[in-house]
Design a protein around this motif. Sequence first.
Motif, mmCIF file in Angstrom:
data_model
loop_
_atom_site.group_PDB
_atom_site.id
_atom_site.type_symbol
_atom_site.label_atom_id
_atom_site.label_comp_id
_atom_site.label_asym_id
_atom_site.label_seq_id
_atom_site.Cartn_x
_atom_site.Cartn_y
_atom_site.Cartn_z
ATOM 1 N N VAL A 149 20.171 28.330 21.884
ATOM 2 C CA VAL A 149 21.263 28.262 22.863
ATOM 3 C C VAL A 149 22.560 27.877 22.151
ATOM 4 O O VAL A 149 23.613 28.491 22.363
ATOM 5 C CB VAL A 149 20.935 27.252 23.987
ATOM 6 C CG1 VAL A 149 22.163 26.983 24.852
ATOM 7 C CG2 VAL A 149 19.791 27.754 24.845
ATOM 8 N N LEU A 150 22.452 26.858 21.278
ATOM 9 C CA LEU A 150 23.649 26.430 20.537
ATOM 10 C C LEU A 150 24.181 27.578 19.677
ATOM 11 O O LEU A 150 25.390 27.799 19.595
ATOM 12 C CB LEU A 150 23.319 25.213 19.664
ATOM 13 C CG LEU A 150 22.997 23.913 20.418
ATOM 14 C CD1 LEU A 150 22.603 22.813 19.447
ATOM 15 C CD2 LEU A 150 24.179 23.454 21.256
ATOM 16 N N GLN A 151 23.257 28.316 19.052
ATOM 17 C CA GLN A 151 23.690 29.453 18.232
ATOM 18 C C GLN A 151 24.398 30.494 19.094
ATOM 19 O O GLN A 151 25.412 31.065 18.701
ATOM 20 C CB GLN A 151 22.491 30.085 17.535
ATOM 21 C CG GLN A 151 21.966 29.240 16.373
ATOM 22 C CD GLN A 151 20.718 29.830 15.765
ATOM 23 O OE1 GLN A 151 19.742 30.096 16.470
ATOM 24 N NE2 GLN A 151 20.727 30.030 14.465
ATOM 25 N N THR A 152 23.846 30.736 20.290
ATOM 26 C CA THR A 152 24.469 31.701 21.199
ATOM 27 C C THR A 152 25.880 31.255 21.580
ATOM 28 O O THR A 152 26.785 32.076 21.738
ATOM 29 C CB THR A 152 23.611 31.868 22.476
ATOM 30 O OG1 THR A 152 22.296 32.219 22.091
ATOM 31 C CG2 THR A 152 24.170 32.925 23.399
ATOM 32 N N LEU A 153 26.053 29.933 21.701
ATOM 33 C CA LEU A 153 27.374 29.414 22.071
ATOM 34 C C LEU A 153 28.361 29.474 20.906
ATOM 35 O O LEU A 153 29.540 29.189 21.080
ATOM 36 C CB LEU A 153 27.253 27.964 22.553
ATOM 37 C CG LEU A 153 26.437 27.741 23.830
ATOM 38 C CD1 LEU A 153 26.358 26.255 24.143
ATOM 39 C CD2 LEU A 153 27.050 28.487 25.011
ATOM 40 N N GLY A 154 27.847 29.795 19.705
ATOM 41 C CA GLY A 154 28.755 29.943 18.567
ATOM 42 C C GLY A 154 28.539 28.925 17.459
ATOM 43 O O GLY A 154 29.278 28.926 16.473
ATOM 44 N N PHE A 155 27.555 28.031 17.630
ATOM 45 C CA PHE A 155 27.275 27.072 16.563
ATOM 46 C C PHE A 155 26.655 27.834 15.386
ATOM 47 O O PHE A 155 25.673 28.552 15.558
ATOM 48 C CB PHE A 155 26.313 25.981 17.045
ATOM 49 C CG PHE A 155 26.961 24.981 17.965
ATOM 50 C CD1 PHE A 155 27.329 23.725 17.499
ATOM 51 C CD2 PHE A 155 27.204 25.299 19.295
ATOM 52 C CE1 PHE A 155 27.942 22.809 18.349
ATOM 53 C CE2 PHE A 155 27.804 24.388 20.150
ATOM 54 C CZ PHE A 155 28.185 23.142 19.674
ATOM 55 N N GLY A 156 27.249 27.675 14.216
ATOM 56 C CA GLY A 156 26.753 28.377 13.030
ATOM 57 C C GLY A 156 25.727 27.555 12.283
ATOM 58 O O GLY A 156 25.397 26.427 12.682
#
Lengths: 233, 386
Positions: free
Chosen positions: B292-299
């Motif tokens: 989910v964090l990755q989907t939000l843009g967390f690299g």
Amino acid sequence: MNTADAIITCTALEKHYTRGGETVRVLESIDLSLERGAFVALMGPSGSGKTTLLNLFAGIDRPTAGSLTVDGHDIVKLSRAALAQWRASSVGYVFQLYHLVPVLTAYENVELPLYLQPISRRERHLRVSEALESVGIADRHAHYPRQLSGGQEQRVAIARAIVTQPALLLADEPTGDLDRTSAAGIMELLSHLHRDRGQTIVMVTHDPATAHHAQRTVFLEKGRLVDAPEVHR
Amino acid sequence: MINRRTLIGLIVLAWRGLVRRPTRSGLVVAGVMVAVFLFCTVDAMRTGVERATSRASQETALIVYRQNRFCPFTSALPQYYENAISKIPGVVSVTPVKIVVSNCRASLDVVTFRGVPAEDFALSHAASTSPREMSDWLKRGDSALLGKELAERRRLKAGDRFTAAGVDAYVAGIMQSDAPQDQSSAFVHLPFLQEQAKRGSTGGIVTQFDVRIADPSKLDEVALAIDAQFATDQTPTTTRAETAHVARAATDVIALIGFARLLGFAALAAVFALIANAIVLSMRSRQREVSVLQTLGFGGAHLATLVMVESLILGTVGGVLGAGASYAMVALSRTALTMEGVAIAVPPSIGIAVAGIVIAIALSLAAGLVPAVIASRQTIVCGFRS
């Protein structure tokens, strides 16, 4: 449609998986252009590749072949880090199962993507408050996901998706896990975002009634776009 | 790569995640705390032993003991040796000391009576107690000046009477000396202790002589001269530097502490395993959350930082609590290891506490490294499928 007006353009897009030594062709020869400001429904039977196509649009999965330009970016060529950065600013994603972080309150869940934005704490607070207000859940800002109903959780998830003011809002069966009343509320909210803010929305759905809210419906079958009457409101 | 605002956000996120999973975080912190506590406490004991047994270049103190005797109960030397020792070149002073202990073995609660010549002691320890208490001690033959640790441990104050090791004494005052041998001792008049501890033998017997010399470089030379003086006597002697005397008495304790130190290192290894295990399990159960964090843009860098910060917080909080608890316990309990009448103080040390915290932090960072790399490389779709 003029390609200059397109927010998504894909040509000969393919997605294959190898499973048990066998190649599974999930998407084949997808040529599609979606205009900025549109509300598009992706429909098709289970396993037709709707979610995979949505994931490709979001940059959370990579195509096997073909080109894909979203909001002016050739996202196939972007590195992993650049793609993450692009997602942070350009895409909002709403999941069928909401996927809120359970240990964060509604406010904190909506605040999450703003940690990646170069904005002040005050600006962050304003944006979160505005997003919660716009989805009608401001009074539940201090509640944890377990303290919210499904419909309320999905509203928080939508607030999280729009808080960065993305060019593209993608929703994967946003009403698939909700009762009829809550589903209607969510669709009303998405329609409102499209109508009043000009938000581009691409939504996967099984349900023709849900798809009815969209301006345009794209049909997929066995990984291919099929000729079906496009439904215009 | 990660700007300040984002870093603060990640720290806040990690902190909230840990605080709002209190059972899991609490168990990990408690584990780290216990391990760091054990490490710091054992290291404080090791430091105490090292200080008490390491020969300093300026050491001028010798202990004359009866040859082949290792306990105050069996070391008996004629008091008249004092004259002969004082005439040996290089010797500055000789103090005959009678020692009676309540327990000859290694223990944390031993009362050590030291019978000393009253006038000499009053001169050399005038600053250790108030003039009134010293005067009181000089006047009464059955009086004792107590080391402050002994007084605190037995809850004794001036004016009380107490009995230990068959010796009944009046408390004339409390000494403020920081010397380990003073802190758990009761100093009494030499004739009084000789009389109390006579047990069938005659008076004029002491346990040891405390000898001061002028030139530290001649410590071994003077020791050999003293032993040579009495080599053919009925009661030959063994003379050692004070630190060597303590080291010999504490041989068993030194061996035990050496072993305990290994346990301390094992505890640190446990810290590493504990944090690594906790983080790995935590990340495994949060694969979807990571996606989910990755989907939000967390690299990848954001996620690795998030995992490292979580690990760092667990290690730091556990380390600070463990090192702090160890420091407080050592400082408040004023523990001294006593064996064969020799006391080794266990000193509280800020340095050891800081070392414990730094080691816990370093281990937590090392423990978080692999989970951080795994989280940063996770693909979004796989995370959602998990």
